[in-house]
Design a protein around this motif. Structure first.
Motif, PDB file in Angstrom:
ATOM      1  N   PHE A  87      -9.900 -41.765 -10.048  1.00  0.00           N
ATOM      2  CA  PHE A  87     -10.582 -42.098  -8.793  1.00  0.00           C
ATOM      3  C   PHE A  87      -9.533 -42.413  -7.718  1.00  0.00           C
ATOM      4  CE2 PHE A  87     -15.072 -43.393  -7.714  1.00  0.00           C
ATOM      5  CZ  PHE A  87     -14.875 -43.461  -6.348  1.00  0.00           C
ATOM      6  N   LYS A  88      -8.513 -43.186  -8.105  1.00  0.00           N
ATOM      7  CA  LYS A  88      -7.444 -43.511  -7.164  1.00  0.00           C
ATOM      8  C   LYS A  88      -6.775 -42.243  -6.630  1.00  0.00           C
ATOM      9  CE  LYS A  88      -2.784 -45.521  -7.152  1.00  0.00           C
ATOM     10  NZ  LYS A  88      -2.154 -44.231  -6.871  1.00  0.00           N
ATOM     11  N   SER A 105     -21.086 -37.387  -9.428  1.00  0.00           N
ATOM     12  CA  SER A 105     -21.578 -38.086  -8.242  1.00  0.00           C
ATOM     13  C   SER A 105     -20.797 -37.612  -7.022  1.00  0.00           C
ATOM     14  CB  SER A 105     -21.378 -39.604  -8.425  1.00  0.00           C
ATOM     15  OG  SER A 105     -21.826 -40.311  -7.296  1.00  0.00           O
ATOM     16  N   ASN A 106     -21.437 -37.731  -5.873  1.00  0.00           N
ATOM     17  CA  ASN A 106     -20.748 -37.581  -4.603  1.00  0.00           C
ATOM     18  C   ASN A 106     -19.961 -38.880  -4.401  1.00  0.00           C
ATOM     19  OD1 ASN A 106     -19.979 -37.209  -1.962  1.00  0.00           O
ATOM     20  ND2 ASN A 106     -22.047 -36.761  -1.209  1.00  0.00           N
ATOM     21  N   LEU A 107     -18.677 -38.802  -4.129  1.00  0.00           N
ATOM     22  CA  LEU A 107     -17.830 -39.997  -4.071  1.00  0.00           C
ATOM     23  C   LEU A 107     -17.532 -40.409  -2.632  1.00  0.00           C
ATOM     24  CD1 LEU A 107     -15.271 -39.173  -6.912  1.00  0.00           C
ATOM     25  CD2 LEU A 107     -17.462 -40.356  -7.056  1.00  0.00           C
ATOM     26  N   LYS A 108     -17.154 -41.667  -2.488  1.00  0.00           N
ATOM     27  CA  LYS A 108     -16.888 -42.206  -1.155  1.00  0.00           C
ATOM     28  C   LYS A 108     -15.876 -43.335  -1.279  1.00  0.00           C
ATOM     29  CE  LYS A 108     -19.604 -43.580   2.877  1.00  0.00           C
ATOM     30  NZ  LYS A 108     -18.999 -44.704   3.559  1.00  0.00           N
ATOM     31  N   PHE A 143     -17.179 -37.272 -12.347  1.00  0.00           N
ATOM     32  CA  PHE A 143     -17.931 -38.516 -12.123  1.00  0.00           C
ATOM     33  C   PHE A 143     -19.423 -38.254 -11.921  1.00  0.00           C
ATOM     34  CE2 PHE A 143     -13.571 -39.677 -10.903  1.00  0.00           C
ATOM     35  CZ  PHE A 143     -13.410 -40.780 -11.721  1.00  0.00           C
ATOM     36  N   LEU A 181      -8.962 -40.525  -4.087  1.00  0.00           N
ATOM     37  CA  LEU A 181      -8.934 -41.206  -2.786  1.00  0.00           C
ATOM     38  C   LEU A 181      -7.591 -40.985  -2.096  1.00  0.00           C
ATOM     39  CD1 LEU A 181     -10.790 -44.538  -3.614  1.00  0.00           C
ATOM     40  CD2 LEU A 181     -11.657 -42.563  -2.359  1.00  0.00           C
ATOM     41  N   ASN A 200       3.491 -17.848  10.336  1.00  0.00           N
ATOM     42  CA  ASN A 200       2.080 -18.197  10.171  1.00  0.00           C
ATOM     43  C   ASN A 200       1.337 -16.918   9.835  1.00  0.00           C
ATOM     44  OD1 ASN A 200      -0.712 -18.463  10.787  1.00  0.00           O
ATOM     45  ND2 ASN A 200      -0.251 -20.333  11.924  1.00  0.00           N
ATOM     46  N   PHE A 201       0.724 -16.871   8.649  1.00  0.00           N
ATOM     47  CA  PHE A 201      -0.048 -15.680   8.292  1.00  0.00           C
ATOM     48  C   PHE A 201      -1.498 -16.087   8.048  1.00  0.00           C
ATOM     49  CE2 PHE A 201      -1.689 -12.687   5.027  1.00  0.00           C
ATOM     50  CZ  PHE A 201      -1.753 -11.569   5.849  1.00  0.00           C
ATOM     51  N   GLN A 202      -2.372 -15.631   8.927  1.00  0.00           N
ATOM     52  CA  GLN A 202      -3.805 -15.954   8.831  1.00  0.00           C
ATOM     53  C   GLN A 202      -4.035 -17.455   8.695  1.00  0.00           C
ATOM     54  OE1 GLN A 202      -5.414 -13.511   5.705  1.00  0.00           O
ATOM     55  NE2 GLN A 202      -5.515 -11.727   7.040  1.00  0.00           N
ATOM     56  N   TRP A 249     -17.966 -39.197   2.939  1.00  0.00           N
ATOM     57  CA  TRP A 249     -18.258 -38.747   1.577  1.00  0.00           C
ATOM     58  C   TRP A 249     -17.312 -37.620   1.205  1.00  0.00           C
ATOM     59  CZ3 TRP A 249     -21.505 -41.461  -1.432  1.00  0.00           C
ATOM     60  CH2 TRP A 249     -22.310 -42.407  -0.777  1.00  0.00           C
ATOM     61  N   LYS A 285       0.824  -1.212   0.000  1.00  0.00           N
ATOM     62  CA  LYS A 285       0.000   0.000   0.000  1.00  0.00           C
ATOM     63  C   LYS A 285       0.855   1.258   0.000  1.00  0.00           C
ATOM     64  CE  LYS A 285      -3.470  -2.325   2.779  1.00  0.00           C
ATOM     65  NZ  LYS A 285      -4.251  -2.274   4.030  1.00  0.00           N
TER      66      LYS A 285
END
Lengths: 318, 318, 318, 318, 318, 318
Positions: A285-286, A307-310, A305, A289, A74-76, A298, A28
């Motif tokens: 997918f692998k 879809s919601n994956l799990k 995909f 995960l 550490n910033f915020q 989930w 600034k």
């Protein structure tokens, strides 16, 4: 060497990192400073160079390997390196493999396995074509083995193209054992060559971004043209076989809307399309995960995909 | 010569026609006979050879030009030639142009106009590229000028590819005058080359059907590769320009679902896509109206245009 | 006058600007202040009125032209005007054209060109219809010449509707010369009228936003109805011609999914659809490139064009 | 009168029928004859006039009501009338209702019910609008009550438009009782007017085919314009209310791809869309089942419903 | 036995065939006759019973096995059996396998192989579930081994469901070796059970048509419910495992538009979807090529594959 | 009790709220604190616990009901509670209904109305099925009456499932009166049961989120299976009726892409699909308007309705 994933607030840093990104900025009050992203194979961390004109700060740039001296703050809530000194390193001071995401499999082993499969191809023209690429063209081999299979999605690491190619080829080999209708020489040749255009579509690591040719022409068309050019150098290569190999390359995305200018018309093109798609999706997918290995529930909606994956689980399930 | 469209029941026929199609058959009593389709530039007519083993019946085949002696009958409301004698003709006995659909425009005039436009291209590489195809490569020129632009849809006649190419090129030239942002040399080069792959995708008249290469690779990819090969023969052809021309070819169908492996990324590719689409659709509409010139009302639902079509009319309308 | 694009940190400001937006707010301590956006034809800048109740601050509102006295600061890297005094101006103190995006082409010249084309229309009814709008209806002419062609996308500036209409009309005129099948009087009338409903769909500048009627009825249906109403005032206007002109208006978006309640059924409607689409897309591409004129590389993925875009380049390309 | 559905091989016919279709033809031997389709409210039957030039054969045409004398034969398993004499009838000799498909409900009763609902509308402008159509405009009322709601699909019979309109209006009235958010005056007005454009889109029975205006403009836009014209004749009709009614008409197909140029923006337009769709689909299903009343199993794949359909059954089911 | 594919004009027939279809008809003269289709494993042939009321003609029906005495004629180019005598056979007179399309693989061998794989499942609940179906439920085993996998498309023959299931299971087993992320017990259980609902969706051969339940509920939902019911009989079957197996069944078509009510959420469901799709498509392609084995060229446009198909060829290709 | 919607800056808070969400965090200086969202039936408010280890702060968790002592501050324009003390409450200290969104209609009244409709079902099996759920299964009744009909969209409040079910059932009852083709017993049974699977798809309030079973199996399939299980307990329940009820449940989303594994094949399934869709959309629109009751203009583009929405208005409109 202290890996980025192990850094903690208060640590003192004095090591070589890849400068993934550098951007000049102004506070600034009008004071210039620099935002930097440091990378090693374990991840990335933000860094700030508050005194870029200090004599201790070398004239570095994006994609240089730099020795950094500084402190972790550490910033915020996020860690950040306050950089005091930067020195640009010589090529012999670091091993790029320490700074890039790499295949978890050994590149030499995979390459040997690929050459082994080439040795099983019976058709003399197809075998010569494969050898022209994967044995005799050293520049190509080097680029192929280091390339990623993608900028962002699956297999986006050094050796990813080789790993994906080998995996697709072996899946096609299984198909050949299960479906005798498939012509193994044709299918395996197409499988090994299906993504060779990616060596031109993506620039080498550490940049790994789309090239101009990649954007304008794409790996599918470039791959098809590379094959035509190599075949032109092989005495008597039958045009009809060449056209079928090129067709497999052109059609391997399976549908127009995925960028293939041709839809599979022969069964080998269809099989290649399935092998490529299966390997890409299972690997993706692998990786999802792997990136959520601490999450037992989930993972949220995934656009690819739809879809919601799990993570599945059967041991100890009530 | 008596044209097919003028034949009437009871006429005696003794003229040369193109044998569009020949198929052997057997009557219920087991007697062999032959179904034939005769063609001239005005249309086609069914014919029957009831005594194919007669000495007066030459050993003819599909796509031969044959002299036919026979009589026109009416069978279930449709005319039919009862063929008594067939003689296969020599090349100097007939003019193929009398037997094929041809452009209503003069091929030499159109070709001269195309060459005239090439003369206005400033960029030396692009001009050399165009001359390499349209001036120096006589085999290509001959094929290009005789080829149709399509198997079935629009411009499906001798000279159709030339007529379509010229029309698209001139529309692009108008664009250049109206939209200064367009680079004329690049756009006009791409326009002239956009469908050159069709000389390989379709076999020459009178067959005019998809070739194996056409089915497996398609005119878009073959056209792009033809350009790369010609450019390789031009000293110092800049790779970056080549890639842009190839991109225009690859992207000229505008969308993946229409078989383009790339979507227009530069404004010239976009303009070419619009010019090609505009010319194709307006010509198709014209051919529909030409084929229904006696019809003053609605022509029925047309799948391509997704609408019931009608000839517009403003003179004398109440 | 000092243009907004030229302001720098530390400048003192004392000029008239359009108040594009005004919003009251409260600081954490509960003190009221005002967020303002100032606009001239070169761009916009944020401004703060920290003492809105000062006697030097007039009672101004959004879309007023205001004389602003203040100072340019840098807040978190962005410029901002700290406003000390505001005075609302009279209409004779400023020229709105200095505060709004305007066509780079002269409005009077374009309007004269449009009238010139009307003079070439042969059909007496169509010519009367055009004159009823573009010559005799002064309120309409004034609105038409000042209107933009769109809220956000292409031609979103004063005179944009006229510029777009003229460009589409001239492109249609070129079509007529290239495709004799087209009825010029019908096509050019439809071209000139195709977007007249936009004068009711969008409010005038500087607001330039959708009206209630625009949201509920849309410019396509309103345009069609405007034509019906004008034609009702022309003695003996043939219903059959009116229906064809209205059809061209209704169908000019080409497909249902783009808001056309009818698909082109006559060739002029089809041609108008292509001319409108071609002009809109090429102008949009031009505006994207203009906004990135300093960028020599890829411009990023663009949703409208479904592609990563790039400025083409052939001069000096290797 | 002997109904067509009751004719049997060998019957002698001497009755008045509607000539649905007449086409001249020629036998193999060149003798002219005529193919005719006769219709009454119970169905249609083919007929042949083998001696069209006989003095006993009047000069009749398609859509004439004709007295036919002839004999019923069986030709290849289908019945056929061999016509010996034809006489064209005067209007007072037949009742058109005996020759056309008609609503199973009484037209006068339905019309009275509609007028009853108009009597419950409170808003004076909307009520005047409805009365201007459904009470004062006798030509409109006559056309409206006789019109079908469609050429082919649902409600394709005399009175069908009235039956559909009343059914949609009553369903909307139920919605108003269940969802207090709905403004009844607005919704019911829109419901009663939603398909008035069909009186212009389809020609009257017995032709019942698309008119030129129907093809070029469509019932949605014509209906919207009819409302604007009627409202213009009502002193002080608020423009804002008119726009909402027109919006409901324009949006009642719900989606662009179904030909609506606007998507429902107010809840009454949404409700009208659901009522129209519900009534159309349930009536269509009913007509399919009626036409297959003797079929107790699956009726085959139906494209509109994208499903194989079946009559449900719960009584006596195991 | 003389196979249908070997019949020639003039042959005398005296053998047992399956009556695939029987329909009564009437000649023009009103004489009743019967159209029949005879079937054996090599194909079908039309037959006519001109004297159905003869004492030599038994009271037979569709799907009976009948002994036919007659003569082979040629009618309009097609062979046809003129039937003189018909006798309905007892079950011990024929072997249904001679009259139905059957898998080219041995059913017992395939079933043994499937049971062998069940023996490798480690998870006790999943193993019990599989044994409950494939070992202990004899009715199910019998139906499963005789069922086809489809009415019309791929694997439409006796044993087709078993062959498809085994092929999918083995492909999944290969996946498990290549992608360690996959839980083999879960994936292979789901693979073996994925189409068990087809035993209820299709009636047994020779009818092999959709059942009422098949039309109303579908094999996906029925299969899921069958698993829930079997699991309910296994002491302590963990609900969480059951839900994952059911999910794999429900999601194995991969997308809503293919009739899956769930999209794969776990990687095993995704893998099963790929294995099922790969096997179905490669088998379909194989069957197309088998049916065109005499055709060395293009096979024509195929809607399923959205492409013109061709048998690939590399040996002896120029 | 002081409702959240009435809190003002400076207020002191001492009341019981639902802890909707709790998340631990760390300040820049490394001090731990907690972000909390408090909820009652009137809304939510952010809160901060700056001294989470104070003895006055109980060991609370997400979804606990907690007594909060603190002060309302203004942080960057938004209110925030600075929490000093927290105490976890016993179940008898609060009424959950005060903390959750609830139906504006009385749950007991609606439940009584539903039972009243069950009393009108004539078919003994369907009536027993309904009573087995809605009368005899107390656990189900309790869950059903408290459940929401959705996580986020329409009817997302306590009693929402009951309210939606009753509304759909009554709309179906109206259909039965208007369309005699509908079998009332079947349609009303399906209507009452169509969403019973939601009692398992969503966890109870206050969580109201998808369960594992909900994600893996979905309410459509679970509802179908629940019906099969209940019917299995009813002596002699006809399988054919069960299949039709299940089909209605499976098909009630109308299309594959909305998650229905079957498309309506019987007219009751079609009617249920319309009733469900109509009620859902009209309720959603109502909730949007309720949430914008102070807004008299356009509400902005809504993705679900694909339109910019507006509250209609006819009273006092000019």
């Amino acid at each position: 060497m202290k890996y980025i994933k192990d850094l903690k607030e208060g640590d003192r840093v004095f090591d070589i990192y890849l400068c993934k990104h550098k951007q000049s900025a102004v506070t600034k009050n009008g004071k210039p400073y620099e935002n930097v992203i440091l990378q090693d194979r374990t991840g990335t961390i933000d860094a700030k160079v508050w005194e870029p004109n200090n004599p201790g700060i070398d004239d570095y740039d994006t994609l240089d390997y730099i020795e950094v001296y500084g402190e972790v703050n550490n910033f915020q809530g996020a860690l950040q390196v306050n950089v005091k000194r930067i020195r640009v390193c010589r090529e012999d001071e670091y091993n790029p493999a320490d700074y890039l995401p790499v295949s978890s499999k050994n590149i030499d082993t995979m390459y040997a396995e690929l050459k082994g499969i080439i040795g099983t191809i019976q058709n003399p023209y197809l075998r010569q074509l494969l050898e022209a690429f994967f044995v005799k063209d050293e520049t190509f081999v080097k680029a192929f083995c280091k390339s990623s299979a993608a900028k962002a999605v699956h297999h986006g690491f050094v050796g990813g193209l080789l790993e994906h190619t080998l995996s697709v080829t072996k899946l096609c080999d299984y198909y050949c054992s299960a479906y005798p209708i498939l012509k193994r020489d044709l299918l395996l040749t197409a499988a090994m060559c299906h993504d060779i255009g990616k060596t031109k579509e993506l620039s080498p690591f550490p940049e790994n971004d789309y090239t101009d040719d990649g954007q304008l022409l794409g790996h599918i068309v470039m791959g098809s043209q590379m094959i035509a050019e190599k075949a032109a150098g092989i005495q008597g290569f039958p045009h009809g076989i060449l056209a079928q190999v090129q067709h497999c390359i052109l059609a391997h995305h399976g549908k127009y809307e995925f960028g293939s200018p041709k839809i599979p018309a022969i069964v080998e093109a269809l099989a290649l399309n399935y092998a490529d798609d299966t390997d890409a999706k299972l690997e993706t997918f692998k990786e999802i995960l792997d990136n959520n290995s601490d999450n037992s529930g989930w993972l949220g909606y995934n656009r690819l995909f739809e879809s919601n994956l799990k993570a599945s689980k059967i041991d100890g399930v009530k």
